[in-house]
Motif scaffolding. Structure first.
Motif, mmCIF file in Angstrom:
data_model
loop_
_atom_site.group_PDB
_atom_site.id
_atom_site.type_symbol
_atom_site.label_atom_id
_atom_site.label_comp_id
_atom_site.label_asym_id
_atom_site.label_seq_id
_atom_site.Cartn_x
_atom_site.Cartn_y
_atom_site.Cartn_z
ATOM 1 N N GLY A 286 14.331 9.725 29.634
ATOM 2 C CA GLY A 286 13.499 9.451 28.471
ATOM 3 C C GLY A 286 12.048 9.821 28.638
ATOM 4 O O GLY A 286 11.366 10.122 27.657
ATOM 5 N N GLY A 287 11.556 9.822 29.859
ATOM 6 C CA GLY A 287 10.122 9.983 30.051
ATOM 7 C C GLY A 287 9.651 11.238 30.736
ATOM 8 O O GLY A 287 8.455 11.538 30.700
ATOM 9 N N HIS A 288 10.558 11.984 31.352
ATOM 10 C CA HIS A 288 10.090 13.117 32.163
ATOM 11 C C HIS A 288 10.915 14.379 31.912
ATOM 12 O O HIS A 288 11.368 15.028 32.847
ATOM 13 N N ARG A 289 11.061 14.738 30.645
ATOM 14 C CA ARG A 289 11.824 15.925 30.253
ATOM 15 C C ARG A 289 10.920 17.163 30.369
ATOM 16 O O ARG A 289 10.505 17.751 29.377
ATOM 17 N N PHE A 290 10.633 17.543 31.596
ATOM 18 C CA PHE A 290 9.667 18.615 31.860
ATOM 19 C C PHE A 290 10.055 19.934 31.217
ATOM 20 O O PHE A 290 9.211 20.744 30.862
ATOM 21 N N TRP A 291 11.345 20.167 31.037
ATOM 22 C CA TRP A 291 11.839 21.425 30.487
ATOM 23 C C TRP A 291 11.460 21.607 29.011
ATOM 24 O O TRP A 291 11.562 22.694 28.479
ATOM 25 N N GLU A 292 10.992 20.551 28.374
ATOM 26 C CA GLU A 292 10.567 20.650 26.975
ATOM 27 C C GLU A 292 9.120 21.126 26.824
ATOM 28 O O GLU A 292 8.666 21.349 25.711
ATOM 29 N N PHE A 293 8.398 21.291 27.930
ATOM 30 C CA PHE A 293 6.996 21.698 27.896
ATOM 31 C C PHE A 293 6.855 23.164 28.262
ATOM 32 O O PHE A 293 7.626 23.693 29.064
ATOM 33 N N GLU A 294 5.846 23.794 27.679
ATOM 34 C CA GLU A 294 5.482 25.166 28.066
ATOM 35 C C GLU A 294 4.939 25.122 29.494
ATOM 36 O O GLU A 294 4.458 24.090 29.951
ATOM 37 N N ALA A 295 5.000 26.251 30.168
ATOM 38 C CA ALA A 295 4.441 26.329 31.516
ATOM 39 C C ALA A 295 2.973 25.912 31.480
ATOM 40 O O ALA A 295 2.235 26.302 30.570
ATOM 41 N N GLY A 296 2.599 25.088 32.431
ATOM 42 C CA GLY A 296 1.221 24.619 32.480
ATOM 43 C C GLY A 296 1.124 23.252 33.127
ATOM 44 O O GLY A 296 2.115 22.741 33.683
ATOM 45 N N PRO A 297 -0.052 22.635 33.047
ATOM 46 C CA PRO A 297 -0.284 21.371 33.754
ATOM 47 C C PRO A 297 0.648 20.230 33.336
ATOM 48 O O PRO A 297 1.128 19.494 34.196
ATOM 49 N N GLU A 298 0.914 20.084 32.034
ATOM 50 C CA GLU A 298 1.769 18.962 31.596
ATOM 51 C C GLU A 298 3.201 19.146 32.083
ATOM 52 O O GLU A 298 3.847 18.194 32.511
ATOM 53 N N ARG A 299 3.704 20.366 32.020
ATOM 54 C CA ARG A 299 5.049 20.640 32.539
ATOM 55 C C ARG A 299 5.103 20.329 34.034
ATOM 56 O O ARG A 299 6.050 19.705 34.513
ATOM 57 N N ASN A 300 4.081 20.737 34.780
ATOM 58 C CA ASN A 300 4.041 20.466 36.218
ATOM 59 C C ASN A 300 4.010 18.964 36.495
ATOM 60 O O ASN A 300 4.710 18.481 37.392
ATOM 61 N N THR A 301 3.195 18.239 35.744
ATOM 62 C CA THR A 301 3.112 16.787 35.930
ATOM 63 C C THR A 301 4.463 16.134 35.670
ATOM 64 O O THR A 301 4.921 15.298 36.465
ATOM 65 N N GLN A 302 5.097 16.507 34.563
ATOM 66 C CA GLN A 302 6.394 15.903 34.234
ATOM 67 C C GLN A 302 7.470 16.298 35.245
ATOM 68 O O GLN A 302 8.316 15.490 35.602
ATOM 69 N N ARG A 303 7.440 17.545 35.715
ATOM 70 C CA ARG A 303 8.401 17.973 36.751
ATOM 71 C C ARG A 303 8.188 17.179 38.028
ATOM 72 O O ARG A 303 9.146 16.741 38.674
ATOM 73 N N ASN A 304 6.937 16.945 38.402
ATOM 74 C CA ASN A 304 6.648 16.157 39.599
ATOM 75 C C ASN A 304 7.157 14.734 39.458
ATOM 76 O O ASN A 304 7.713 14.167 40.408
ATOM 77 N N HIS A 305 6.974 14.131 38.286
ATOM 78 C CA HIS A 305 7.502 12.778 38.055
ATOM 79 C C HIS A 305 9.035 12.784 38.125
ATOM 80 O O HIS A 305 9.646 11.872 38.684
ATOM 81 N N PHE A 306 9.652 13.804 37.538
ATOM 82 C CA PHE A 306 11.107 13.935 37.578
ATOM 83 C C PHE A 306 11.593 14.011 39.028
ATOM 84 O O PHE A 306 12.505 13.282 39.433
ATOM 85 N N LEU A 307 10.952 14.883 39.815
ATOM 86 C CA LEU A 307 11.350 15.051 41.220
ATOM 87 C C LEU A 307 11.066 13.798 42.039
ATOM 88 O O LEU A 307 11.852 13.439 42.926
ATOM 89 N N LYS A 308 9.957 13.109 41.745
ATOM 90 C CA LYS A 308 9.639 11.849 42.423
ATOM 91 C C LYS A 308 10.766 10.841 42.171
ATOM 92 O O LYS A 308 11.227 10.166 43.096
ATOM 93 N N ASN A 309 11.216 10.772 40.928
ATOM 94 C CA ASN A 309 12.282 9.823 40.608
ATOM 95 C C ASN A 309 13.590 10.184 41.306
ATOM 96 O O ASN A 309 14.317 9.296 41.758
ATOM 97 N N ILE A 310 13.873 11.476 41.418
ATOM 98 C CA ILE A 310 15.066 11.904 42.160
ATOM 99 C C ILE A 310 14.937 11.468 43.624
ATOM 100 O O ILE A 310 15.893 10.989 44.235
ATOM 101 N N SER A 311 13.748 11.610 44.183
ATOM 102 C CA SER A 311 13.509 11.188 45.565
ATOM 103 C C SER A 311 13.693 9.680 45.721
ATOM 104 O O SER A 311 14.270 9.218 46.716
ATOM 105 N N ILE A 312 13.206 8.926 44.763
ATOM 106 C CA ILE A 312 13.359 7.467 44.817
ATOM 107 C C ILE A 312 14.839 7.093 44.745
ATOM 108 O O ILE A 312 15.279 6.184 45.454
ATOM 109 N N VAL A 313 15.606 7.803 43.918
ATOM 110 C CA VAL A 313 17.054 7.561 43.883
ATOM 111 C C VAL A 313 17.643 7.790 45.268
ATOM 112 O O VAL A 313 18.499 7.026 45.724
ATOM 113 N N GLY A 314 17.158 8.817 45.971
ATOM 114 C CA GLY A 314 17.621 9.051 47.344
ATOM 115 C C GLY A 314 17.351 7.859 48.245
ATOM 116 O O GLY A 314 18.205 7.459 49.044
ATOM 117 N N GLY A 315 16.170 7.279 48.142
ATOM 118 C CA GLY A 315 15.852 6.082 48.925
ATOM 119 C C GLY A 315 16.746 4.910 48.559
ATOM 120 O O GLY A 315 17.199 4.161 49.431
#
Length: 135
Positions: free
Chosen positions: A93-122
């Motif tokens: 719901g909150g980090h659909r990075f693929w919906e953003f054009e390339a740029g800072p907001e897409r990068n921020t959302q992708r980082n949050h998405f990847l952070k959450n994947i990492s937390i799932v790993g923990g």
């Protein structure tokens, strides 16, 4: 239980306590971000669902409660499972990075998405830990 396990669980739980408390204090922005996903779920749901803000607040409360019990070592496996279940809709719901054009907001959302994947790993690591007699 080792001091390292205790510190690791506390650090992992604290992420959810802080994030959930922030959403409980100000649910508007996350509710707005989650609206498109909740709308899709609502259209496919076989029953009526609560309003978006109620769902967002329930998810945040789950994060605070399960994050607290994980940090304290109370039912850590159940806490980790609840947090994984909570993190999936948070991420979708909150980090659909693929919906953003390339740029800072897409990068921020992708980082949050990847952070959450990492937390799932923990959290999966918490689930994989051998059960101790004191749990």
């Amino acid at each position: 239980m080792s001091a390292l396990e205790t510190v690791g669980r506390a650090a992992l739980g604290w992420v959810f306590i802080q994030a959930g408390a922030g959403v409980l204090r100000n649910p508007g922005p996350p509710t707005q971000k989650a609206a498109p996903v909740l709308s899709m779920i609502r259209s496919a749901a076989p029953m009526e669902m609560p309003e978006d803000e109620v769902l967002v607040r329930l998810n945040a409360a789950t994060q605070v409660a399960a994050g607290s019990t994980l940090a304290l070592g109370v039912l850590p496996k159940l806490s980790a499972l609840a947090l994984i279940g909570s993190l999936i809709p948070t991420t979708a719901g909150g980090h659909r990075f693929w919906e953003f054009e390339a740029g800072p907001e897409r990068n921020t959302q992708r980082n949050h998405f990847l952070k959450n994947i990492s937390i799932v790993g923990g959290l999966l690591h918490v689930l994989a830990m051998p059960r101790r007699r004191d749990e």
